[in-house]
Design an enzyme around this catalytic site. Sequence first.
Site, PDB file in Angstrom:
ATOM      1  N   ASP A  51     -26.370 -44.396  56.312  1.00  0.00           N
ATOM      2  CA  ASP A  51     -27.152 -45.608  56.151  1.00  0.00           C
ATOM      3  C   ASP A  51     -27.164 -45.774  54.671  1.00  0.00           C
ATOM      4  OD1 ASP A  51     -28.732 -43.355  55.525  1.00  0.00           O
ATOM      5  OD2 ASP A  51     -30.459 -44.109  56.364  1.00  0.00           O
ATOM      6  N   SER A  52     -26.275 -44.750  53.956  1.00  0.00           N
ATOM      7  CA  SER A  52     -25.955 -44.943  52.526  1.00  0.00           C
ATOM      8  C   SER A  52     -25.318 -46.220  52.085  1.00  0.00           C
ATOM      9  CB  SER A  52     -25.140 -43.851  52.051  1.00  0.00           C
ATOM     10  OG  SER A  52     -23.861 -43.452  52.760  1.00  0.00           O
ATOM     11  N   ASP A  90     -25.625 -43.687  61.579  1.00  0.00           N
ATOM     12  CA  ASP A  90     -26.746 -43.279  61.186  1.00  0.00           C
ATOM     13  C   ASP A  90     -27.990 -44.046  61.927  1.00  0.00           C
ATOM     14  OD1 ASP A  90     -27.974 -41.220  59.467  1.00  0.00           O
ATOM     15  OD2 ASP A  90     -27.240 -42.039  57.931  1.00  0.00           O
ATOM     16  N   LYS A 119     -26.898 -40.482  64.161  1.00  0.00           N
ATOM     17  CA  LYS A 119     -27.400 -39.111  63.317  1.00  0.00           C
ATOM     18  C   LYS A 119     -28.980 -39.477  62.966  1.00  0.00           C
ATOM     19  CE  LYS A 119     -26.493 -38.461  58.818  1.00  0.00           C
ATOM     20  NZ  LYS A 119     -27.634 -38.890  58.205  1.00  0.00           N
ATOM     21  N   GLU A 121     -32.472 -38.560  60.883  1.00  0.00           N
ATOM     22  CA  GLU A 121     -33.053 -37.654  59.900  1.00  0.00           C
ATOM     23  C   GLU A 121     -34.552 -37.315  60.200  1.00  0.00           C
ATOM     24  OE1 GLU A 121     -33.439 -39.587  55.912  1.00  0.00           O
ATOM     25  OE2 GLU A 121     -31.444 -40.122  55.856  1.00  0.00           O
ATOM     26  N   GLU A 188     -28.788 -31.408  53.876  1.00  0.00           N
ATOM     27  CA  GLU A 188     -28.723 -32.150  52.344  1.00  0.00           C
ATOM     28  C   GLU A 188     -29.681 -31.434  51.363  1.00  0.00           C
ATOM     29  OE1 GLU A 188     -28.669 -36.367  52.748  1.00  0.00           O
ATOM     30  OE2 GLU A 188     -28.380 -36.471  50.381  1.00  0.00           O
TER      31      GLU A 188
HETATM   32  O1  KIV Z   1     -26.268 -41.905  54.740  1.00  0.00           O
HETATM   33  C1  KIV Z   1     -25.208 -41.077  54.458  1.00  0.00           C
HETATM   34  O2  KIV Z   1     -24.365 -41.265  53.966  1.00  0.00           O
HETATM   35  C2  KIV Z   1     -25.761 -39.791  54.790  1.00  0.00           C
HETATM   36  C3  KIV Z   1     -24.754 -38.522  54.286  1.00  0.00           C
HETATM   37  C4  KIV Z   1     -24.550 -38.585  52.909  1.00  0.00           C
HETATM   38  C5  KIV Z   1     -25.212 -37.243  54.880  1.00  0.00           C
HETATM   39  O3  KIV Z   1     -26.639 -39.438  55.366  1.00  0.00           O
END
Ligand code: KIV
Length: 272
Positions: A51-52, A90, A119, A121, A188
């Site tokens: 989600d970056s 994510d 993924k 969090e 992280e």
């Molecule tokens: O969103 C993302 O890119 C991430 C990673 C940097 C671990 O969660």
Amino acid sequence: MSAQTPARRLTTRDIAKMRQRGEAIAMLTAYDATMARLVEMAGVDVILVGDSLGNVVLGHETTLPVTLDDMIRHAAAVKRGSERALLVCDMPFGSVTDADVAVANAVRVMKETGVEAVKVEGGLVAVPVVERLVAQGIAVVAHIGLMPQSVHQMGGYYMHGKDEASAERLRSEAQALEKAGAFAIVLECVVPELASEITHMLSIPTIGIGSGKDCAGQVLVVNDLIGLSVNPPPSFARPRADVASVVRAAVGDYVAETKAERGPIPLPRRAE
Ligand code: KIV
């Protein structure tokens, strides 16, 4: 492998075997089909549609505004561009607020993108969510330490596990998430000694970012790695290229050539 043999996509069992063999796992983000193909050709084992996306591609300041539809659109593109890497999408902010919501949203991700895993969090609060997702047959990567979706609640971006209380919390979160069924866990910005300790404590692979060299694998944001950004990368990401300069130079050349080759353009005739 011959040119005709289609590549077999890596599975969660392959990742577990890599951990058992002590083979490091190389994970990188990608957000579109072209980048997915390129990072995979370079040997990346796992592609994370992170989600970056929000910061890197969509121009947001944080990951919070990223929607499930954003993630699905980009994860589906990554799937179309790749054939070998294990794909992880994510779950964005607000999409896993409880186990029922998480199952509904993760099922959409799996059906509409074709990724192999999601993924999530979150520390102890994510444990029931991970348990339910796994019970529904969904492979999950957990994510603890610095959790960008909680940036405002945590009060910024900083290293985690510096004091004993925070270190102990991270240890128990990691163990609980492994027990809940996560097949890997992102650490992280966890202090390197603690990241190393957690790596030895768990059977599932730890994937570090800004957490030293002793995790079972590493993940980075691809733009930080290749220098494709207008902002400086985080201190732990060592850029291996300066793609932003290549883009500026190529585009500058194109602009100059377009203007020089055409010279003064005749003005349009004015209607009398
Ligand atoms: O969103 C993302 O890119 C991430 C990673 C940097 C671990 O969660």
